[in-house]
Structure formats: structure tokens, C-alpha cells
Design a protein around this motif. Structure first.
Motif, mmCIF file in Angstrom:
data_model
loop_
_atom_site.group_PDB
_atom_site.id
_atom_site.type_symbol
_atom_site.label_atom_id
_atom_site.label_comp_id
_atom_site.label_asym_id
_atom_site.label_seq_id
_atom_site.Cartn_x
_atom_site.Cartn_y
_atom_site.Cartn_z
ATOM 1 N N ALA A 48 0.835 -1.198 0.000
ATOM 2 C CA ALA A 48 0.000 0.000 0.000
ATOM 3 C C ALA A 48 0.872 1.251 0.000
ATOM 4 O O ALA A 48 1.969 1.255 0.547
ATOM 5 C CB ALA A 48 -0.903 -0.001 1.228
ATOM 6 N N THR A 50 0.810 3.926 1.696
ATOM 7 C CA THR A 50 0.360 4.595 2.912
ATOM 8 C C THR A 50 1.528 4.688 3.892
ATOM 9 O O THR A 50 2.465 3.884 3.816
ATOM 10 C CB THR A 50 -0.763 3.790 3.603
ATOM 11 O OG1 THR A 50 -0.251 2.492 3.914
ATOM 12 C CG2 THR A 50 -1.985 3.637 2.692
ATOM 13 N N ASN A 53 2.827 1.562 5.510
ATOM 14 C CA ASN A 53 3.693 0.668 4.738
ATOM 15 C C ASN A 53 5.045 1.315 4.421
ATOM 16 O O ASN A 53 5.803 0.801 3.625
ATOM 17 C CB ASN A 53 2.985 0.242 3.439
ATOM 18 C CG ASN A 53 3.782 -0.804 2.665
ATOM 19 O OD1 ASN A 53 4.368 -1.709 3.263
ATOM 20 N ND2 ASN A 53 3.825 -0.673 1.352
#
Ligand SMILES: [Zn+2]
Length: 117
Positions: A48, A50, A53
Motif C-alpha cells: 500500500a 500509505t 507501509n
């Protein structure tokens, strides 16, 4: 894949989560270092985009991580190709041009050489 830029707050959050240590596990102090941010699970492997991560790494350790990632991505590509085609290597789409050997005769499966039709 579109990568989002981390905000300064997100970067600070990641570094704080790692308690100012390099994310690779070396224990190196990130304080005052030119920290680089890395996708722990690469985007190419389904990671991901994000902050969860992401990890902060020392630049040298980021390069090592990236090299390993590339290896894993290539391996995943090979496995996917093998899964889809049953072939472990990519083959040329066209056969290599023959150098004009004599095609008058052909060898049968039993080894017998016969004149081609
Ligand atoms: Zn490290």
C-alpha cells in the motif's frame, strides 16, 4: 503506480514509530541523517502507498533494500509468468531464423531419416 508524497508530519510519524532508528534493523540512528522513505512491501508486490507501509532508512541501507526489492519483484514476475504460461523463461515470439540447412530430409521420432513430403 502513482506514488503519494509523504507530508512532513507523516515522515516525522514514521521516524518516531521507529524510535529514530533505521528501519532495516541495523539500529542506526536517523537523527541528523538524510533519511529516505521506503515502501516496506513494494508497490509492485501489492504494498500500500500509505505511511503504515513506509519506513525510514539510512540512504545506504535504502539502496540495499531497493536492490533486494528489485530481485523479489523480478522473482515474482518469473513466478507469475510460470504460473500463466508454464514456461520458466520468456521465449522469443519468433523462432530464430534457420541458416538454411537442408530440409529435404527430416528425422522421425524413432530416429529414422525420411525424405520430407
Ligand atoms: Zn539500516
Amino acid at each position: 503506480v502513482k506514488r503519494r508524497r509523504l507530508t512532513p508530519t507523516q515522515k516525522a510519524g514514521i521516524i518516531a514509530r521507529q524510535v529514530n532508528c533505521c528501519g532495516c534493523g541495523c539500529g542506526g540512528d536517523l537523527e541528523g541523517q538524510a533519511v529516505e522513505f521506503d515502501h516496506m512491501l513494494p508497490l509492485a508486490l501489492g504494498g500500500a502507498d500509505t505511511p503504515e507501509n513506509m519506513q525510514a532508512l539510512l540512504p545506504d541501507h535504502h539502496r540495499i533494500k531497493t536492490r533486494d526489492d528489485v530481485r523479489r519483484i523480478r522473482k515474482a514476475d518469473r513466478q507469475r509468468r510460470y504460473h500463466e504460461t508454464g514456461k520458466s523463461h520468456q521465449h522469443r515470439t519468433r523462432p530464430i531464423q534457420s541458416r538454411g540447412f537442408d530440409t529435404t530430409f527430416k528425422r522421425k521420432m524413432n530416429g529414422e531419416v525420411v525424405r520430407a513430403d
